[in-house]
Design an enzyme around this catalytic site. Structure first.
Site, PDB file in Angstrom:
ATOM      1  N   HIS A 201       2.007   2.207  -3.153  1.00  0.00           N
ATOM      2  CA  HIS A 201       1.301   2.811  -3.891  1.00  0.00           C
ATOM      3  C   HIS A 201       1.625   4.420  -3.924  1.00  0.00           C
ATOM      4  CE1 HIS A 201      -2.468  -0.064  -3.269  1.00  0.00           C
ATOM      5  NE2 HIS A 201      -1.296  -0.456  -3.811  1.00  0.00           N
TER       6      HIS A 201
ATOM      7  N   ASP B 231       0.936  -1.102  -0.043  1.00  0.00           N
ATOM      8  CA  ASP B 231       0.076  -0.069  -0.007  1.00  0.00           C
ATOM      9  C   ASP B 231       0.939   1.156   0.146  1.00  0.00           C
ATOM     10  OD1 ASP B 231      -2.137   1.831   0.520  1.00  0.00           O
ATOM     11  OD2 ASP B 231      -3.643   0.074   1.078  1.00  0.00           O
TER      12      ASP B 231
END
Ligand SMILES: *[C@@H]1O[C@H](CO)[C@@H](O)[C@H](O)[C@H]1NC(C)=O
Ligand SMILES: *[C@@H]1O[C@H](CO)[C@@H](O)[C@H](O)[C@H]1NC(C)=O
Ligand SMILES: *[C@@H]1O[C@H](CO)[C@@H](O)[C@H](O)[C@H]1NC(C)=O
Ligand SMILES: *[C@@H]1O[C@H](CO)[C@@H](O)[C@H](O)[C@H]1NC(C)=O
Ligand SMILES: *[C@@H]1O[C@H](CO)[C@@H](O)[C@H](O)[C@H]1NC(C)=O
Ligand SMILES: *[C@@H]1O[C@H](CO)[C@@H](O)[C@H](O)[C@H]1NC(C)=O
Ligand SMILES: *[C@@H]1O[C@H](CO)[C@@H](O)[C@H](O)[C@H]1NC(C)=O
Length: 435
Positions: free
Chosen positions: A279, A256
């Site tokens: 991310h 993430d």
């Protein structure tokens, strides 16, 4: 370094005065050189004093040390050592001497269940973690959202070469099977003041790796955080409701955000981060469920992004309120990031078609200055602002992003974004209106 440390410790046992005297006595046996000796001894003692202060300042020199093995921790990787850690913590926390530390020694692996180390303590505390700390390899009932939790401490240093292993795979599997709704966050610092976290490695957290909330003054540096690219919600560092924070010189690659920044965060600097996979570095998500976000003075600089899905990102939900302003992203290099620059005010996790609303977190005064490298997707710049609340004061300066696929040159997209460009900006962003 180790030699110096032992030498300083040895010297401390004598104390400044005693040390001075010892040298002088040794000298006085050589009567004829007494005068010279006295001044030499004073010089040596002064150097010693400087060293003592210097080492106190950098936290090398310790006062009382509470080694977890002295409280029954086995460190065999199988025995649950939680009680021993609690006992060592309680002893340190109630000790009022300066330089109190808790030691988790090298060469051992300590199995810990969910545990909270709580203050307030009688003095500031140094936690030296050189060994490995392992989470149970099983899921447990989440009556606490964190696995290892430091709370209500003023003056906390956590340092060392240790590894914090969250053994998250079993949780990721459980979530994928929909048997677990959520998973614990590995390492939390909450409601603290003046925190330093450095040197440690974190891996395979069940969810976010390092979280800091409701804290004033935190330096996070030289951390290594890793988890597989497909592990769910395993953000590297998440900051929430905290001020005067810096995150520097770290390598983060997870499933993430490398770093995510939540509401209530002001005065946060992030620099010298190698990010990927993951991310990207994200402000948000903000304004979920109609909540009010307040984020200000966030400065991200000198970071590299390796095959991340986003680079510099601001993400907000439809229907939120409040603001995100005074933000800069400078000197960033993209190595095939999918969306190197993105403001997304239609963030909708898990793509469950969130309805559009008539309010949004207001995004203003955001600078992207010095962003270079390659984009894996052709839409390299995305400024997708709320239709109800425009983004204002967006500046793009000295940007040069090339598409990794020469057949599909890089492009920019804007929706309700206002601002200007400065210097060279590739791809061109004609949709910014110059206001
Ligand atoms: C953890 O447990 C899982 C399932 O019980 C097992 O497959 C895995 O090998 C275990 N991991 C370790 C490091 O023992
Ligand atoms: C954090 O770092 C800054 C300088 O980089 C320093 O002034 C400050 O004292 C540090 N804070 C802590 C808690 O170590
Ligand atoms: C962040 O950087 C700015 C500018 O370099 C500096 O003035 C400020 O003190 C820094 N804040 C923190 C918390 O590091
Ligand atoms: C959003 O708000 C609704 C209603 O207040 C609540 O049921 C739901 O749990 C909230 N969702 C989140 C993610 O906070
Ligand atoms: C920009 O960031 C890179 C690391 O990505 C660093 O090597 C370089 O020194 C930085 N430049 C400036 C001016 O800070
Ligand atoms: C919400 O608005 C955006 C921007 O106009 C649009 O792209 C999107 O399709 C809309 N979403 C829904 C669910 O209507
Ligand atoms: C932009 O980057 C490309 C590839 O890195 C380079 O060839 C080109 O010279 C750069 N353009 C400018 C104006 O700096």
């Amino acid at each position: 370094m180790k030699g110096l440390y032992h030498w300083i410790r040895f010297c401390l046992q004598f104390g400044y005065a005693g040390f001075h005297k010892t040298i002088e006595n040794a000298c006085s046996q050589r009567q004829n050189k007494k005068q010279k000796c006295a001044s030499v001894s004073k010089g040596v003692a002064n150097v010693f004093l400087v060293l003592v202060f210097a080492s106190l300042a950098i936290g090398v020199l310790s006062g009382p040390t509470y080694n977890v093995t002295g409280y029954g921790a086995k460190g065999d990787g199988r025995t649950d050592d939680t009680q021993a850690f609690m006992a060592a913590w309680n002893a340190a926390c109630t000790d009022s001497k300066a330089g109190t530390s808790v030691l988790v020694p090298a060469g051992k692996t300590f199995l810990l269940s969910a545990v909270s180390f709580k203050g307030p303590c009688k003095s500031s505390i140094h936690v030296q973690i050189d060994g490995t700390i392992l989470a149970p390899n099983k899921t447990w009932i989440l009556n606490k959202v964190h696995w290892i939790n430091f709370m209500f401490i003023k003056g906390l240093t956590i340092a060392g070469s240790g590894v914090i292993d969250g053994q998250g795979a079993i949780w990721w599997h459980c979530i994928a099977q929909k048997q677990c709704a959520t998973a614990p966050m590995a390492f939390n610092i909450g409601n603290c003041m003046h925190v330093q976290l450095s040197g440690l490695s974190f891996k395979n957290s069940p969810m976010m790796h390092v979280t800091v909330h409701d804290t004033v003054g935190a330096n996070l540096t030289k951390l290594r955080i890793s988890a597989p690219a497909d592990s769910p919600n395993t953000d590297g560092v998440h900051i929430e409701r905290s001020q005067e924070v810096q995150i520097t010189h770290s390598t983060i690659g997870t499933g993430d955000d490398c770093i995510s920044i939540g509401s209530g965060t002001y005065n946060l600097n992030v620099s010298w981060i190698d990010c990927g996979p993951g991310h990207g570095i994200s402000i948000g998500s903000l304004g979920r469920n109609g909540s009010i976000a307040q984020v200000e003075q966030i400065h991200v600089s000198s970071c590299n992004f390796y095959q991340t899905t986003n680079g510099a990102r601001i993400k907000t939900w439809q229907g939120g309120r409040g603001y995100a302003k005074g933000i800069s992203f400078k000197n960033l290099t993209m190595f095939s990031a999918r969306r190197p620059i993105i403001i997304d005010q239609y963030y909708c996790e898990h793509r469950n078609n969130c309805a559009n609303k008539t309010s949004a977190v207001q995004v203003s005064n955001v600078q992207f200055d010095g962003v270079a490298g390659s984009s894996a997707d052709n839409e390299a710049i995305v400024l997708r602002c709320s239709e109800s609340t425009a983004c204002t004061g967006i500046t793009l300066a000295n940007v040069n992003i090339t598409s990794a696929d020469p057949a599909r040159p890089a492009t920019a997209f804007c929706l309700n974004a206002h601002g200007k460009t400065r210097g060279t900006v590739i791809p061109a962003v004609p949709c910014l209106d110059g206001r």
